[in-house]
Design a protein around this motif. Structure first.
Motif, PDB file in Angstrom:
ATOM      1  N   ALA A 152      22.476 -41.650  37.539  1.00  0.00           N
ATOM      2  CA  ALA A 152      23.367 -40.763  38.290  1.00  0.00           C
ATOM      3  C   ALA A 152      24.554 -40.522  37.384  1.00  0.00           C
ATOM      4  N   SER A 153      24.661 -39.322  36.812  1.00  0.00           N
ATOM      5  CA  SER A 153      25.675 -39.121  35.780  1.00  0.00           C
ATOM      6  C   SER A 153      25.994 -37.660  35.593  1.00  0.00           C
ATOM      7  N   GLY A 154      27.261 -37.420  35.269  1.00  0.00           N
ATOM      8  CA  GLY A 154      27.669 -36.085  34.879  1.00  0.00           C
ATOM      9  C   GLY A 154      27.547 -35.843  33.397  1.00  0.00           C
ATOM     10  N   GLY A 155      27.253 -36.909  32.620  1.00  0.00           N
ATOM     11  CA  GLY A 155      27.076 -36.749  31.182  1.00  0.00           C
ATOM     12  C   GLY A 155      27.874 -37.773  30.400  1.00  0.00           C
ATOM     13  N   ALA A 156      28.087 -37.480  29.128  1.00  0.00           N
ATOM     14  CA  ALA A 156      28.815 -38.398  28.246  1.00  0.00           C
ATOM     15  C   ALA A 156      30.292 -38.459  28.638  1.00  0.00           C
ATOM     16  N   THR A 190      18.384 -39.609  40.200  1.00  0.00           N
ATOM     17  CA  THR A 190      19.088 -39.281  41.436  1.00  0.00           C
ATOM     18  C   THR A 190      20.113 -38.198  41.131  1.00  0.00           C
ATOM     19  N   ASP A 191      20.652 -37.619  42.158  1.00  0.00           N
ATOM     20  CA  ASP A 191      21.511 -36.447  42.014  1.00  0.00           C
ATOM     21  C   ASP A 191      22.962 -36.849  41.785  1.00  0.00           C
ATOM     22  N   PRO A 192      23.590 -36.307  40.715  1.00  0.00           N
ATOM     23  CA  PRO A 192      23.030 -35.506  39.629  1.00  0.00           C
ATOM     24  C   PRO A 192      22.781 -36.382  38.405  1.00  0.00           C
ATOM     25  N   THR A 193      21.957 -35.905  37.461  1.00  0.00           N
ATOM     26  CA  THR A 193      21.775 -36.567  36.169  1.00  0.00           C
ATOM     27  C   THR A 193      21.837 -35.482  35.101  1.00  0.00           C
ATOM     28  N   TYR A 194      22.947 -35.453  34.382  1.00  0.00           N
ATOM     29  CA  TYR A 194      23.198 -34.373  33.432  1.00  0.00           C
ATOM     30  C   TYR A 194      23.616 -34.907  32.063  1.00  0.00           C
ATOM     31  N   GLY A 195      23.686 -33.998  31.118  1.00  0.00           N
ATOM     32  CA  GLY A 195      24.292 -34.251  29.826  1.00  0.00           C
ATOM     33  C   GLY A 195      23.601 -35.318  29.014  1.00  0.00           C
ATOM     34  N   GLY A 196      24.421 -36.206  28.416  1.00  0.00           N
ATOM     35  CA  GLY A 196      23.906 -37.203  27.494  1.00  0.00           C
ATOM     36  C   GLY A 196      22.940 -38.182  28.112  1.00  0.00           C
TER      37      GLY A 196
END
Length: 594
Positions: A152-156, A190-196
């Protein structure tokens, strides 16, 4: 749980409002549904602690790993210093970083998990999270226990700059180590998983499972809109879209996640059946007998072509193509326990003409992959009559590499007129996809058993049939080309298909005589049409006997014998010339002596 905002103005905390559909629901009802809105099905974000409680067996979870310190490698400051943001996140969540490490079990299967928490600075990936992911991977490797990553991540993490960027390489290397060690890895998106995170460990796992509606992508909609002025279509990066386009294996509702994970984790154990034979035996093999094939007491396998009846080949072709023959999906429930289908080539698509996944056969984890046709016009159209696209062959290859990593025997089932023809397939390199499978199967260090259940058409069939043992049902066919195609080219008359069928020697009796197949599986009395259970029992007996024969062979011997199997299909050397008597030399002419 963060399903929704509390109902305002009531002064009570037992009603919440869904952030998607704005429906007012009682908190207890939402809790019973594990944080899923009863009206629209939105899967709300969960804390790492809630994830652990829902996924792992009660009382089994034990957190491990040292505390994460505070570092500010860049001396970063925007409106506030980075250390202040860290202190605020720690106070709000009770966590020291955006991921925790846990040991535990899921339905009794041991697992090491790294679980992310979006509440902590948007689940951003910094050195502290990288520490936790690598620690979990190293622990799983040392203990030879499957690794579960819940993302669960917005990125780096921007506040750590290039140090954050380095975590992509660091965590990816950790998963490569598990690949080399043969340890199963799973991602739960899981929501959200983005970026790095999306561009490293989240998508490098052997099996990727996603919750409904979970978003996964490198760049989010806002970044795309700001950089290239494009607006993503609705649902573009959701789990459902990714499943359709080959990006994830499974989309499972929250209530089904434990069962789904349990079935996949069973493959990671890859235990052989107990030596005393006490494991489950769904299809006991019949003792060899002299009974006629297809009758009670018949042998599981026929290896003498003289025991097979002679039939007009064109009649066999028609039987092999019957839409009433059981498909792979018809056979699987009677053949393999706890089957969990895996989807997608991880490149562009998920081809429904190829079905693959893990399950349990005779008490041992196996990987199954095969063609799927259908019975109705709708099914046939959806599955392209069992003709795989390049994505289907690449999906099969991905799954077979997983079998090689985990030491799982591979069972393949062939029933296809051939590979999908057409412009799109050629543009996506159909020939290269088939060739890659042939090379992969030639060197896959696990037992491979192929069963031709209906049509075995050309290279499209062979792409799933480079095996240690090739079996076929008595009324199946296997050929370099269809009779119609052969008749059109050589007879220049498609109506000559029956004559071409006879010339091609494509029936079980002839193929066994030629050594193209190793054995023939007798069909049930009355045939296989509308008889999936009886057909599966016959196949189960045959596969059981064949796998037992191959079970104790080390990889080196398997590969050497597989190579030898295919080397024998060479042109025989030319016959030595017949011995000739040489007449004695005539006496020299006396005149020529002088």
């Amino acid at each position: 749980m963060a399903l929704a905002q509390r109902a305002s103005g009531s002064g009570r905390a037992d009603w919440i409002v869904c952030r998607r559909c704005r429906t007012l629901s009682h908190a207890r009802q939402v809790a019973r549904r594990l944080g899923v809105c009863p009206e629209c099905g939105r899967h709300a974000p969960l804390s790492a602690a809630d994830r652990v409680e829902q996924l792992l067996d009660p009382g089994s979870a034990v957190r491990f790993g040292p505390p994460v310190g505070t570092a500010d490698p860049l001396g970063f400051r925007d409106s506030r210093p980075y250390p202040d943001r860290l202190r605020e996140a720690r106070a709000a969540t009770g966590l020291d970083e955006a991921a925790i490490c846990v040991r535990g079990t899921i339905d009794g299967h041991p697992v090491v998990a790294a679980v992310m928490d979006f509440r902590f600075m948007g689940g951003s990936l910094g050195a502290g999270v990288g520490d936790r992911i690598c620690l979990a991977a190293e622990t799983a490797c040392a203990e030879r226990v499957p690794l579960l990553l819940v993302t669960a991540s917005g990125g780096a993490r921007m506040q750590e700059g290039a140090i954050s960027l380095m975590q992509l390489a660091r965590t990816s290397a950790a998963l490569a180590m598990l690949d080399e060690a043969g340890v199963l890895t799973l991602s739960l998106i899981t929501d959200p998983t983005y970026g790095g995170v999306a561009a490293s460990y989240a998508t490098l796992a052997d099996v990727i499972i996603a919750e409904p509606g979970a978003r996964l992508g490198f760049a989010g909609p806002r970044v795309i809109a700001q950089t290239i002025r494009q607006t993503l279509p609705p649902g573009f990066q959701t789990a459902e879209h990714l499943l359709e386009h080959g990006g994830v294996d499974i989309v499972a509702p929250r209530a089904e996640l434990r069962g789904t994970l349990s079935r996949v984790l069973a493959a990671g154990r890859a235990a052989a059946p107990p030596a005393d034979g006490s494991g489950p035996v769904p299809h006991p093999a019949s003792a060899p007998s002299s009974g006629a094939p297809g009758e009670p007491g018949a042998p599981a396998l026929v290896t003498d072509f003289g025991l097979l009846p002679e039939r007009p080949p064109w009649e066999t072709v028609r039987r092999a193509r019957s839409l009433k023959r059981p498909t792979l999906r018809d056979l699987l429930p009677h053949l393999v326990a706890d089957f969990e289908e895996l989807h997608g080539d991880r490149l562009s698509d998920d081809c429904s003409a190829i079905v693959g996944g893990v399950g349990v056969f005779e008490g041992r984890a196996v990987l199954v992959v095969g063609n799927q046709k259908g019975h109705t016009p709708q099914e046939l159209a959806r599955n392209d009559f069992g003709m795989s696209s390049p994505a289907g062959y690449r999906k099969a290859a991905r799954l077979m590499r997983l079998a090689g990593k985990l030491g799982l025997p591979v069972l393949t089932f062939v029933d296809t007129p051939g590979a999908h023809p057409g412009v799109e397939a050629e543009e996506r390199h159909q020939a290269a996809a088939i060739a890659a499978n042939l090379r992969l199967m030639a060197r896959l260090p696990v037992p491979i058993v192929t069963v031709i259940t209906g049509e075995g058409g050309s290279g499209g069939a062979l792409a799933l049939a480079v095996a240690d043992r090739v079996l076929m049902l008595a009324d199946a066919v296997y050929s370099v080309i269809s009779p119609e195609g052969c008749a059109a080219i050589l007879w220049q008359d498609p109506a000559a298909a029956p004559e071409a069928a006879a010339a091609l020697r494509l029936d079980a009796r002839e193929l066994l005589r030629l050594g193209v197949v190793d054995a023939v599986v007798p069909e049930p009395a009355g045939g296989v049409e509308d008889a999936p259970r009886a057909t599966a029992a016959r196949i189960g007996e045959a596969v059981r006997a064949t796998l037992r024969e191959l079970a104790d062979r080390p990889p080196g011997r398997l590969l050497a014998e597989r190579l030898a199997r295919y080397r024998r299909f060479a042109m025989p050397p030319p016959a030595a010339p017949a011995a000739r008597s040489i007449p004695p030399a005539a006496p020299a002419d006396p005149e020529e002596r002088h």
